[in-house]
Scaffold this active site. Structure first.
Site, PDB file in Angstrom:
ATOM      1  N   GLU A  40       0.851  -1.246   0.280  1.00  0.00           N
ATOM      2  CA  GLU A  40      -0.051  -0.043   0.156  1.00  0.00           C
ATOM      3  C   GLU A  40       1.042   1.303   0.135  1.00  0.00           C
ATOM      4  O   GLU A  40       1.667   1.421   0.969  1.00  0.00           O
ATOM      5  CB  GLU A  40      -0.763  -0.094   1.516  1.00  0.00           C
ATOM      6  CG  GLU A  40      -1.703   1.242   1.422  1.00  0.00           C
ATOM      7  CD  GLU A  40      -2.295   1.388   2.935  1.00  0.00           C
ATOM      8  OE1 GLU A  40      -2.566   2.609   3.374  1.00  0.00           O
ATOM      9  OE2 GLU A  40      -2.615   0.255   3.389  1.00  0.00           O
ATOM     10  N   LYS A 130     -11.122  -1.479   7.296  1.00  0.00           N
ATOM     11  CA  LYS A 130      -9.797  -1.293   8.145  1.00  0.00           C
ATOM     12  C   LYS A 130     -10.124  -0.741   9.442  1.00  0.00           C
ATOM     13  O   LYS A 130     -10.599   0.209   9.402  1.00  0.00           O
ATOM     14  CB  LYS A 130      -8.887  -0.551   7.219  1.00  0.00           C
ATOM     15  CG  LYS A 130      -7.925   0.196   7.993  1.00  0.00           C
ATOM     16  CD  LYS A 130      -7.203   1.215   7.115  1.00  0.00           C
ATOM     17  CE  LYS A 130      -6.271   2.078   8.061  1.00  0.00           C
ATOM     18  NZ  LYS A 130      -5.699   3.212   7.157  1.00  0.00           N
TER      19      LYS A 130
END
Length: 215
Positions: A40, A130
């Site tokens: 990421e 998340k």
């Protein structure tokens, strides 16, 4: 295997935040050589879009997956996808980002904290959420929230390190996002990419052999 299945199998996302653009490629190489398959790049990093584009064009799209983090709104999502991001992660819940990602068949894992946010994200079409900041909330929070919401996959992010990651999986986390504890800027600044690779290997081995009880 699709990206979401890869997330559930690999269980770890390496978060590259504020990695100098000149060192993003060797950093990605060290992490992937160490066994990390999901990377990421946070959108508030230097030349984030360029970094996403470069990494996406180096690796086979079914071998290593590159995504954008800190995607705060639809406009940022559009930029990230145009650069080649295969998944989007946010610290916040913005349903317009989820809608955009689903429309373009991009995996999106928005940031949540409360049960209401988790359900709203799920109902909007997110396949996972998340949970942030996991380090502040702690493993017990995940265990408690998983009791009624065991159908929503959780990526615990924030405050996760190699010493405590097992407790988060035991509490019910389905995956983890790890930034500075894994992608250590000091190692990168000093070009110690072999050490970074070894650290990635340690995380992968701990996850693989650490007794993840929910598998």
């Amino acid at each position: 295997m699709n990206l979401f299945d890869t997330l559930l199998e690999e269980k770890i996302i390496a978060i590259l935040r504020n990695v100098p653009s000149s060192k993003v490629i060797p950093t990605a190489q060290a992490l992937t050589d160490g066994g990390i398959k999901l990377l990421e790049i946070t959108m508030n990093s230097e030349k984030a879009l360029e970094s996403i584009y470069q990494i996406r064009n180096i690796y086979d799209q079914d071998d290593v997956f590159i995504g954008a983090g800190t995607v705060l709104n639809k406009e940022m999502a559009e930029e990230a996808v145009e650069a080649g991001a295969q998944f989007l992660i946010s610290p916040n819940l913005d349903t317009s980002v989820i809608s955009y990602a689903n429309k373009h068949n991009i995996d999106v894992w928005p940031g949540v904290m409360t049960p209401t946010e988790m359900v709203n994200a799920w109902n909007a079409g997110a396949k996972a959420v998340k949970l942030y900041p996991a380090g502040t909330l702690g493993p017990q929070y995940i265990k408690d929230i998983k009791a009624p919401l065991d159908n929503i996959p959780i990526i615990a992010t924030g405050g996760i390190n190699i010493e405590n990651l097992e407790t988060y999986f035991e509490a019910g986390a389905d995956a983890i996002g790890v930034g500075g504890q894994l992608v250590q800027l000091k190692l990168i600044e000093n070009n110690k990419f072999e050490d970074l690779e070894k650290l990635a290997e340690q995380f992968v081995k701990t996850i693989t052999y650490g007794g993840l009880l929910h598998d």
